[in-house]
Design a protein around this motif. Structure first.
Motif, PDB file in Angstrom:
ATOM      1  N   ARG A  15       0.908  -1.180  -0.001  1.00 55.14           N
ATOM      2  CA  ARG A  15      -0.100   0.005   0.032  1.00 55.14           C
ATOM      3  C   ARG A  15       0.720   1.363  -0.011  1.00 55.14           C
ATOM      4  NH1 ARG A  15      -4.273  -2.354   4.540  1.00 55.14           N
ATOM      5  NH2 ARG A  15      -5.570  -3.399   2.784  1.00 55.14           N
ATOM      6  N   VAL A  16       0.363   2.075  -0.961  1.00 51.23           N
ATOM      7  CA  VAL A  16       1.311   3.482  -1.087  1.00 51.23           C
ATOM      8  C   VAL A  16       0.602   4.509  -0.565  1.00 51.23           C
ATOM      9  CG1 VAL A  16       2.545   4.850  -2.828  1.00 51.23           C
ATOM     10  CG2 VAL A  16       2.741   2.309  -3.091  1.00 51.23           C
ATOM     11  N   LEU A  17       1.049   5.230   0.509  1.00 55.71           N
ATOM     12  CA  LEU A  17       0.053   6.055   1.287  1.00 55.71           C
ATOM     13  C   LEU A  17       0.550   7.477   0.614  1.00 55.71           C
ATOM     14  CD1 LEU A  17      -1.887   6.267   3.521  1.00 55.71           C
ATOM     15  CD2 LEU A  17       0.270   6.897   4.867  1.00 55.71           C
ATOM     16  N   VAL A  18      -0.532   8.159   0.367  1.00 58.58           N
ATOM     17  CA  VAL A  18      -0.284   9.471  -0.230  1.00 58.58           C
ATOM     18  C   VAL A  18      -1.584  10.336   0.453  1.00 58.58           C
ATOM     19  CG1 VAL A  18       0.733   9.021  -2.252  1.00 58.58           C
ATOM     20  CG2 VAL A  18      -1.937   9.294  -2.031  1.00 58.58           C
ATOM     21  N   GLN A  35       3.775   6.462  -9.667  1.00 57.18           N
ATOM     22  CA  GLN A  35       4.536   5.697 -10.479  1.00 57.18           C
ATOM     23  C   GLN A  35       5.185   4.662  -9.691  1.00 57.18           C
ATOM     24  OE1 GLN A  35       8.762   7.070 -11.351  1.00 57.18           O
ATOM     25  NE2 GLN A  35       8.647   6.424 -13.402  1.00 57.18           N
ATOM     26  N   THR A  36       5.457   4.766  -8.420  1.00 54.17           N
ATOM     27  CA  THR A  36       5.882   3.635  -7.565  1.00 54.17           C
ATOM     28  C   THR A  36       4.749   2.659  -7.553  1.00 54.17           C
ATOM     29  OG1 THR A  36       7.544   5.158  -6.153  1.00 54.17           O
ATOM     30  CG2 THR A  36       6.709   3.107  -5.099  1.00 54.17           C
ATOM     31  N   ALA A  37       3.583   3.176  -7.317  1.00 48.12           N
ATOM     32  CA  ALA A  37       2.531   2.265  -6.994  1.00 48.12           C
ATOM     33  C   ALA A  37       2.442   1.488  -8.254  1.00 48.12           C
ATOM     34  CB  ALA A  37       1.098   2.825  -6.808  1.00 48.12           C
ATOM     35  N   ARG A  38       2.279   2.171  -9.698  1.00 51.78           N
ATOM     36  CA  ARG A  38       2.153   1.336 -10.798  1.00 51.78           C
ATOM     37  C   ARG A  38       3.325   0.304 -10.868  1.00 51.78           C
ATOM     38  NH1 ARG A  38       4.505   2.424 -15.557  1.00 51.78           N
ATOM     39  NH2 ARG A  38       5.266   4.607 -14.809  1.00 51.78           N
ATOM     40  N   LEU A  39       4.577   0.514 -10.815  1.00 46.61           N
ATOM     41  CA  LEU A  39       5.760  -0.257 -10.741  1.00 46.61           C
ATOM     42  C   LEU A  39       5.775  -1.671 -10.031  1.00 46.61           C
ATOM     43  CD1 LEU A  39       8.382   2.080 -12.006  1.00 46.61           C
ATOM     44  CD2 LEU A  39       7.065   0.691 -13.449  1.00 46.61           C
ATOM     45  N   THR A  42       3.591  -4.731 -10.519  1.00 47.33           N
ATOM     46  CA  THR A  42       4.359  -5.811 -11.344  1.00 47.33           C
ATOM     47  C   THR A  42       4.933  -6.699 -10.772  1.00 47.33           C
ATOM     48  OG1 THR A  42       6.092  -4.456 -11.859  1.00 47.33           O
ATOM     49  CG2 THR A  42       4.368  -4.167 -13.122  1.00 47.33           C
ATOM     50  N   LEU A  43       4.905  -6.506  -9.271  1.00 47.34           N
ATOM     51  CA  LEU A  43       5.652  -7.192  -8.326  1.00 47.34           C
ATOM     52  C   LEU A  43       4.758  -8.048  -7.405  1.00 47.34           C
ATOM     53  CD1 LEU A  43       9.080  -5.164  -7.766  1.00 47.34           C
ATOM     54  CD2 LEU A  43       8.706  -6.804  -9.577  1.00 47.34           C
ATOM     55  N   LEU A  44       3.931  -7.267  -6.849  1.00 51.54           N
ATOM     56  CA  LEU A  44       2.997  -7.767  -5.859  1.00 51.54           C
ATOM     57  C   LEU A  44       1.637  -6.839  -6.123  1.00 51.54           C
ATOM     58  CD1 LEU A  44       4.950  -8.069  -2.460  1.00 51.54           C
ATOM     59  CD2 LEU A  44       3.837  -9.951  -3.832  1.00 51.54           C
ATOM     60  N   PRO A  45       0.471  -7.283  -5.566  1.00 49.96           N
ATOM     61  CA  PRO A  45      -0.620  -6.589  -5.694  1.00 49.96           C
ATOM     62  C   PRO A  45      -0.568  -5.231  -4.676  1.00 49.96           C
ATOM     63  CG  PRO A  45      -1.142  -8.794  -5.208  1.00 49.96           C
ATOM     64  CD  PRO A  45       0.225  -8.638  -5.181  1.00 49.96           C
ATOM     65  N   THR A  46      -0.618  -4.052  -5.534  1.00 49.37           N
ATOM     66  CA  THR A  46      -0.359  -2.881  -4.868  1.00 49.37           C
ATOM     67  C   THR A  46      -1.595  -2.012  -4.971  1.00 49.37           C
ATOM     68  OG1 THR A  46       1.952  -3.317  -5.372  1.00 49.37           O
ATOM     69  CG2 THR A  46       1.283  -0.990  -4.950  1.00 49.37           C
ATOM     70  N   GLU A  47      -1.913  -1.162  -4.018  1.00 49.21           N
ATOM     71  CA  GLU A  47      -3.068  -0.151  -4.049  1.00 49.21           C
ATOM     72  C   GLU A  47      -2.358   1.267  -3.642  1.00 49.21           C
ATOM     73  OE1 GLU A  47      -6.520  -1.248  -2.254  1.00 49.21           O
ATOM     74  OE2 GLU A  47      -5.557  -1.927  -0.348  1.00 49.21           O
ATOM     75  N   VAL A  48      -3.079   2.229  -3.946  1.00 53.49           N
ATOM     76  CA  VAL A  48      -2.892   3.656  -3.655  1.00 53.49           C
ATOM     77  C   VAL A  48      -3.842   3.704  -2.386  1.00 53.49           C
ATOM     78  CG1 VAL A  48      -2.776   6.159  -3.955  1.00 53.49           C
ATOM     79  CG2 VAL A  48      -1.934   4.638  -5.557  1.00 53.49           C
ATOM     80  N   VAL A  49      -3.196   4.336  -1.220  1.00 52.50           N
ATOM     81  CA  VAL A  49      -4.151   4.499   0.054  1.00 52.50           C
ATOM     82  C   VAL A  49      -4.053   6.304   0.372  1.00 52.50           C
ATOM     83  CG1 VAL A  49      -4.634   4.237   2.458  1.00 52.50           C
ATOM     84  CG2 VAL A  49      -4.124   2.349   0.876  1.00 52.50           C
ATOM     85  N   TRP A  76       3.363  -1.185   4.108  1.00 49.19           N
ATOM     86  CA  TRP A  76       3.076   0.041   3.700  1.00 49.19           C
ATOM     87  C   TRP A  76       4.097   1.028   3.397  1.00 49.19           C
ATOM     88  CZ3 TRP A  76      -1.911   2.166   4.414  1.00 49.19           C
ATOM     89  CH2 TRP A  76      -2.991   1.191   5.311  1.00 49.19           C
ATOM     90  N   ILE A  77       4.084   1.787   2.353  1.00 50.83           N
ATOM     91  CA  ILE A  77       5.105   2.713   2.028  1.00 50.83           C
ATOM     92  C   ILE A  77       4.806   4.207   2.314  1.00 50.83           C
ATOM     93  CG2 ILE A  77       6.382   3.511  -0.045  1.00 50.83           C
ATOM     94  CD1 ILE A  77       6.576   0.867  -1.133  1.00 50.83           C
TER      95      ILE A  77
END
Length: 368
Positions: A15-18, A35-39, A42-49, A76-77
């Motif tokens: 989860r990419v936190l913004v 861009q971080t979330a998009r890329l 491709t490695l793991l299921p990722t979503e923007v929060v 969490w990132i």
């Protein structure tokens, strides 16, 4: 790692936190986070929060924290400057990583929170400030459009004779008063075509492709804000398009730019010196451009494919850290470094004790 079961480290998604994705948050930091979330997807299921502004397209932080008991199975990132301490506090007990862009915000990180720095400048900052936190380096990546559409190959093949209607390109944001109020008027007075870009541009690649020289002078902008240039994508974007680059070399810009090699210093000594060099570059691009093979190597290292390769290795190491209970969790086993105050007092005490020992060793002695 699979999306079906948690990895040994305890996470199976990211989860990419913004703060939000609306127009009020539109900036370079948001672009890099998306861009971080998009890329990473491709490695793991990722979503923007989001955590300030609710969105119909992304989950909201408070809702997730309310509905999911810690530690959860998501990594969490966080990355949003002054919000980082508060974000990490709210994520306490959950696997969390700080993707560090600019440095100099003044906060300290909780023990055990890994740092993924986007430049060596920022890596060195946290290597000093948090030497026991896990440290990684993944430089920001150029979007593929710059590598695919940049006109550097045309520039190289034609020896600098290609048609470029803009002599000098400047982007108003982050530019110094010197560039905007002194250098730009002086260049125009010499008859050069100068474009000062301000606001939204539909096709930035095309704008750079039509420019001969690009000026980037961000040192005073960042010094005035008390934080550093996190990475500096525009200079790389200009090189991808075959521009001659005049730049400052502050902070992370020194990671990828070398004076007189890949870029030329802006504001070097006198206005007259800048005028002479910029004018000469406009008149003879091929003599001022960097070596094409050097630029290709630099750009390849800044590609999204290389970014994914680096992050894949980081995720594997984060997985190992989580398996040992060392991924931002409140564990007594996590290594800690003494505070600066503690280190200084300990060193002062050691010096004082050393002086006392030396004095006692030569103290006059007489038999009884």
């Amino acid at each position: 790692m699979t999306s079906a079961e948690p990895s040994p480290g305890g996470f199976n998604s990211i989860r990419v936190l913004v703060p939000g994705t609306g127009t009020r948050f539109r900036c370079g930091g948001l672009s890099v986070a998306l861009q971080t979330a998009r890329l990473l997807s491709t490695l793991l299921p990722t979503e923007v929060v989001t955590y300030r502004e609710r969105s119909d397209h992304h989950p909201y932080l408070e809702d997730l924290l309310r509905d999911e008991q810690a530690p959860g199975h998501a990594l969490w990132i966080v990355s949003w400057g002054f919000d980082v301490p508060r974000s990490l506090e709210r994520l306490r007990g959950r696997p969390s990583v700080y993707q560090a862009h600019s440095s100099g915000y003044g906060f300290d990180l909780p023990p055990g929170v890994p740092v993924v720095a986007v430049s060596r400048n920022t890596l060195g900052y946290w290597g000093d400030r948090a030497p026991r936190n896990p440290l990684f380096l993944v430089p920001n990546a150029l979007e593929s459009q710059w590598l695919e559409r940049g006109a550097r190959h045309l520039a190289s093949s034609q020896g600098g004779s290609e048609e470029r209607p803009i002599d000098v390109l400047v982007q108003r944001r982050k530019s110094s008063p010197y560039v905007l109020k002194q250098l730009v008027p002086a260049l125009k007075a010499q008859g050069l075509t100068v474009e000062v870009q301000n606001g939204w541009v539909e096709d930035l690649v095309d704008l750079f492709n039509r420019s001969k020289v690009y000026l980037y002078d961000s040192a005073e902008y960042w010094r005035g804000r008390g934080v550093s240039e996190g990475f500096g994508l525009p200079p790389l974007e200009s090189l991808a398009c075959g521009c001659v680059l005049f730049s400052s070399f502050n902070h992370a810009l020194a990671d990828s730019l070398s004076p007189g090699v890949t870029a030329h210093q802006i504001g070097q000594g006198t206005l007259e010196n800048d005028l002479a060099r910029v004018s000469a570059a406009v008149a003879s691009l091929h003599q001022w451009r960097p070596d094409p093979l050097m630029i290709e190597t630099l750009l390849e290292d800044s590609s999204e494919a290389r970014w994914c390769e680096r992050w894949g290795k980081v995720l594997s190491q984060l997985d190992d850290l989580g398996a040992h209970g060392a991924l931002g969790l409140a564990s007594p086993l996590v290594l800690r470094s003494p505070s600066t105050r503690q280190l200084r007092w300990a060193q002062r005490w050691d010096r004082l004790r050393g002086k006392m020992v030396n004095r006692l060793s030569v103290w006059p002695w007489s038999p009884g």
